[in-house]
Design a protein around this motif. Sequence first.
Motif, PDB file in Angstrom:
ATOM      1  N   VAL A   1       0.833  -1.202   0.000  1.00 38.34           N
ATOM      2  CA  VAL A   1       0.000   0.000   0.000  1.00 38.34           C
ATOM      3  C   VAL A   1       0.871   1.256   0.000  1.00 38.34           C
ATOM      4  CG1 VAL A   1      -1.888  -1.163   1.211  1.00 38.34           C
ATOM      5  CG2 VAL A   1      -0.208   0.160   2.525  1.00 38.34           C
ATOM      6  N   LYS A   2       0.364   2.275  -0.656  1.00 40.14           N
ATOM      7  CA  LYS A   2       1.135   3.518  -0.755  1.00 40.14           C
ATOM      8  C   LYS A   2       0.437   4.654  -0.032  1.00 40.14           C
ATOM      9  CE  LYS A   2       3.600   6.406  -4.072  1.00 40.14           C
ATOM     10  NZ  LYS A   2       3.797   6.753  -5.483  1.00 40.14           N
TER      11      LYS A   2
ATOM     12  N   LEU B   1      10.413  -2.975  -2.766  1.00 44.04           N
ATOM     13  CA  LEU B   1       9.297  -3.878  -2.441  1.00 44.04           C
ATOM     14  C   LEU B   1       9.707  -5.338  -2.636  1.00 44.04           C
ATOM     15  CD1 LEU B   1       6.310  -1.920  -4.053  1.00 44.04           C
ATOM     16  CD2 LEU B   1       6.599  -2.414  -1.619  1.00 44.04           C
TER      17      LEU B   1
ATOM     18  N   GLY C   1      -2.709  -2.453  -5.399  1.00 42.44           N
ATOM     19  CA  GLY C   1      -3.757  -1.657  -6.035  1.00 42.44           C
ATOM     20  C   GLY C   1      -3.456  -1.574  -7.523  1.00 42.44           C
ATOM     21  N   MET C   2      -4.385  -1.020  -8.296  1.00 41.42           N
ATOM     22  CA  MET C   2      -4.179  -0.949  -9.741  1.00 41.42           C
ATOM     23  C   MET C   2      -3.240   0.180 -10.140  1.00 41.42           C
ATOM     24  SD  MET C   2      -7.846   0.692 -10.878  1.00 41.42           S
ATOM     25  CE  MET C   2      -7.435   0.939 -12.603  1.00 41.42           C
ATOM     26  N   GLY C   3      -3.013   1.109  -9.224  1.00 46.92           N
ATOM     27  CA  GLY C   3      -2.142   2.242  -9.532  1.00 46.92           C
ATOM     28  C   GLY C   3      -2.179   3.182  -8.364  1.00 46.92           C
ATOM     29  N   SER C   4      -1.096   3.919  -8.136  1.00 49.09           N
ATOM     30  CA  SER C   4      -1.163   4.868  -7.037  1.00 49.09           C
ATOM     31  C   SER C   4      -1.840   6.133  -7.548  1.00 49.09           C
ATOM     32  CB  SER C   4       0.215   5.151  -6.450  1.00 49.09           C
ATOM     33  OG  SER C   4       1.211   5.107  -7.423  1.00 49.09           O
TER      34      SER C   4
ATOM     35  N   GLY D   1       0.810   7.799 -10.249  1.00 46.30           N
ATOM     36  CA  GLY D   1       0.615   6.392 -10.565  1.00 46.30           C
ATOM     37  C   GLY D   1       0.851   6.001 -12.003  1.00 46.30           C
TER      38      GLY D   1
ATOM     39  N   VAL E   1       2.478   0.286 -12.847  1.00 44.40           N
ATOM     40  CA  VAL E   1       3.440  -0.724 -13.306  1.00 44.40           C
ATOM     41  C   VAL E   1       4.202  -1.406 -12.181  1.00 44.40           C
ATOM     42  CG1 VAL E   1       3.741   0.353 -15.554  1.00 44.40           C
ATOM     43  CG2 VAL E   1       5.302   0.968 -13.695  1.00 44.40           C
TER      44      VAL E   1
HETATM   45  N1  LIG Z   1       5.843   3.198  -2.140  1.00 46.49           N
HETATM   46  C1  LIG Z   1       5.030   2.136  -2.210  1.00 46.49           C
HETATM   47  N2  LIG Z   1       4.870   1.317  -1.144  1.00 46.49           N
HETATM   48  C2  LIG Z   1       4.063   0.232  -1.207  1.00 46.49           C
HETATM   49  N3  LIG Z   1       3.367  -0.109  -2.299  1.00 46.49           N
HETATM   50  C3  LIG Z   1       3.476   0.663  -3.391  1.00 46.49           C
HETATM   51  C4  LIG Z   1       4.318   1.814  -3.417  1.00 46.49           C
HETATM   52  N4  LIG Z   1       4.224   2.377  -4.650  1.00 46.49           N
HETATM   53  C5  LIG Z   1       3.363   1.617  -5.355  1.00 46.49           C
HETATM   54  N5  LIG Z   1       2.908   0.577  -4.604  1.00 46.49           N
HETATM   55  C6  LIG Z   1       1.932  -0.470  -5.003  1.00 46.49           C
HETATM   56  O1  LIG Z   1       1.932  -0.589  -6.412  1.00 46.49           O
HETATM   57  C7  LIG Z   1       0.647  -0.248  -6.937  1.00 46.49           C
HETATM   58  C8  LIG Z   1       0.806   0.455  -8.269  1.00 46.49           C
HETATM   59  O2  LIG Z   1       1.557   1.625  -8.099  1.00 46.49           O
HETATM   60  P1  LIG Z   1       2.065   2.526  -9.307  1.00 46.49           P
HETATM   61  O3  LIG Z   1       2.777   1.647 -10.263  1.00 46.49           O
HETATM   62  O4  LIG Z   1       2.930   3.546  -8.658  1.00 46.49           O
HETATM   63  O5  LIG Z   1       0.840   3.136  -9.933  1.00 46.49           O
HETATM   64  C9  LIG Z   1      -0.024   0.561  -5.834  1.00 46.49           C
HETATM   65  O6  LIG Z   1      -1.430   0.492  -5.936  1.00 46.49           O
HETATM   66  C10 LIG Z   1       0.522  -0.108  -4.584  1.00 46.49           C
HETATM   67  O7  LIG Z   1      -0.167  -1.311  -4.318  1.00 46.49           O
END
Ligand SMILES: Nc1ncnc2c1ncn2[C@@H]1O[C@H](COP(=O)(O)O)[C@@H](O)[C@H]1O
Lengths: 315, 259
Positions: free
Chosen positions: B8-9, B102, B117-120, B124, B127
């Motif tokens: 989770v972010k 991670l 999640g699908m993206g932050s 976000g 990926v």
């Molecule tokens: N800093 C972080 N810490 C933990 N989980 C992350 C983090 N950044 C991204 N995620 C996970 O990766 C998913 C997609 O993130 P993103 O690729 O940044 O859109 C998020 O929904 C989180 O589940």
Amino acid sequence: MSEVLVLIEAPQGKVTKPSLELLTIARRIGEPSAVVFGDADTAVLTEYGAEKIYTYSDSVYEEYLVAPKAEALAALVADKAPAAVLVPSSTEGKEVAARVALKSQSGLITDAVDVTVDGGAITTTQMAFAGNFTVAAQVTKGAPVIAVKPNSAAPEAAAGAGAVEAVSFDVPESAKAVKIVSSEPRVSTGRPELTEAAIVVSGGRGTGGDFTEVEALADALGAAVGASRAAVDSGWKPHTFQVGQTGKTVSPQLYVANGISGAIQHRAGMQTSKTIVAVNKDEEAPIFELVDFGVVGDIKSVLPQATEEITKRKG
Amino acid sequence: MTKIVVAVKYVPDATADRTFDADNTVDRENVDGLLSELDEYAVEQALQVVEAGDGEVTVLTVGPADASDAVRKALQMGADAGVHVEDDSIAGSDAFATSLVLAKALEKLEFDMVFFGMGSTDAGMGVVPTLVAERLGLPAITFASEISVDGDTVKIRRDGDAATHEIEASGKLVVSVTDQTGEARYPSFKGIMAAKKKPVEEWSLADLGIDGAEVGLENAWTKVESTTPRPPRTAGEIVTDEGDGGTKLVEFLASKKFV
Ligand SMILES: Nc1ncnc2c1ncn2[C@@H]1O[C@H](COP(=O)(O)O)[C@@H](O)[C@H]1O
Ligand SMILES: Cc1cc2nc3c(=O)[nH]c(=O)nc-3n(C[C@H](O)[C@H](O)[C@H](O)COP(=O)(O)OP(=O)(O)OC[C@H]3O[C@@H](n4cnc5c(N)ncnc54)[C@H](O)[C@@H]3O)c2cc1C
């Protein structure tokens, strides 16, 4: 001039418009080489500038998700050392792009809405914070891998050599872990594609579930139909209609929001539209902060009148 | 006993006025942060999986000191334990560096599945899940709008742009979930009280054997050259329908040559 690899999307063999846009953008950087998994109309790729067309025909690419394509494309990148790799910024495109970038130790840009080249330097434009900011960025490591959003360029025909080269690639067993059990192609609505349309007419919770008036207006304008998440969550329209942060981003010439309040997550998908019009019975609705023209009123009376007036004018 | 880790972010609140710092990184100081709403769906789905059988959920976050708020929220929703990776050198990391941290943290944790999640909701890219899977050599079943778990086999519905797929994988794997999976629960009073006693581990880069030169803004593989606020839209004309709203609307459209 160096090669630019372009990942082509062609559901049921039909090359998508965003794929042709990528070929046009690729010519700003170098010589476009189309990369095709499965069948695609190679004539149209040639017409839009593909010098080379690498084809992969193994059924493994349709049987397993993402990883086989990423393995194949990464191997091609290692082999051809392209100046850049362009992919459609779709669900699958972005995942393939990310894996290819990691494997080839190259920087990645997703959701680019423009790509410019100046003295060999490639700069991308992205939107941030629900479209409130424009971000210019460059890749600083390796050959840039760039995922580009639909409508980022107008496809320009420019005949390429179109030399087809069938590539055989042994997909490693490790990439065959996520099996596609069933696949249901999207049925066309008969209306323009949401992300490609010049005009989008959307409906929200304010439709109360009845999209008849919204669709009639859309058809009078030759527009695509969109929906807010509230309308999708209520089951009134499938998710493919959703405009916003977790749906489609649209940037048409004209966006007409009907019975949509204008939450930040909805704005994220539409606020770069050239002209915005809204009909909402609440004069305080935040959507009115965005509009070029707004009608405070009930969509049930305003929309039919508008549709009738358009039909009358068209004669 | 199914062990699920949920990544989770902690992100700036999307409904606040988000902006960038002078170094073009997301301003995380002046805007209140929270658990990314899109990650709540992942927490919810993980909780549903363990509630249907037997198991435990650990939340994992990589972020600044305040990111412990995101961990706490997930614990209040019902997760069992938390891991917070915090290190000054992580600031400004790109998706590659985040996925590295991670992945290293996951190597230290015992798990059967890791949910994302699908993206932050801030910068976000959507990926990180696929990158973590790539690094760990695990199957990734991503963008699930519906999930069913049967033993160690996970099947999901994935709504793509051109088709809807049903996809399936078994064994240790990565799952990412969309906001179509169904409402996430609110913490109950009991959940809020219970969360206070749940264990949260704090890890640094050294604990994970990562060199600071592999992460952070300076070591990102992309560079943001500039961030420019979009010019505010000029105020438009608003009319109130007095029986002629539709006609007025069309007059406007005609003046812009849409009709
Ligand atoms: N800093 C972080 N810490 C933990 N989980 C992350 C983090 N950044 C991204 N995620 C996970 O990766 C998913 C997609 O993130 P993103 O690729 O940044 O859109 C998020 O929904 C989180 O589940
Ligand atoms: C993480 C996250 C992601 C999200 N992603 C998206 C997304 O991608 N897309 C999206 O749209 N939302 C998204 N949302 C939801 C968003 O926050 C709003 O809840 C949603 O956009 C509201 O939809 P709406 O405007 O149709 O409904 P409401 O906010 O309920 O607004 C309905 C409007 O209709 C008006 N109205 C009612 N009846 C009439 C009538 N007869 N005539 C005229 N006007 C009428 C009302 O005055 C009101 O302004 C997301 C939320 C979260 C937390």
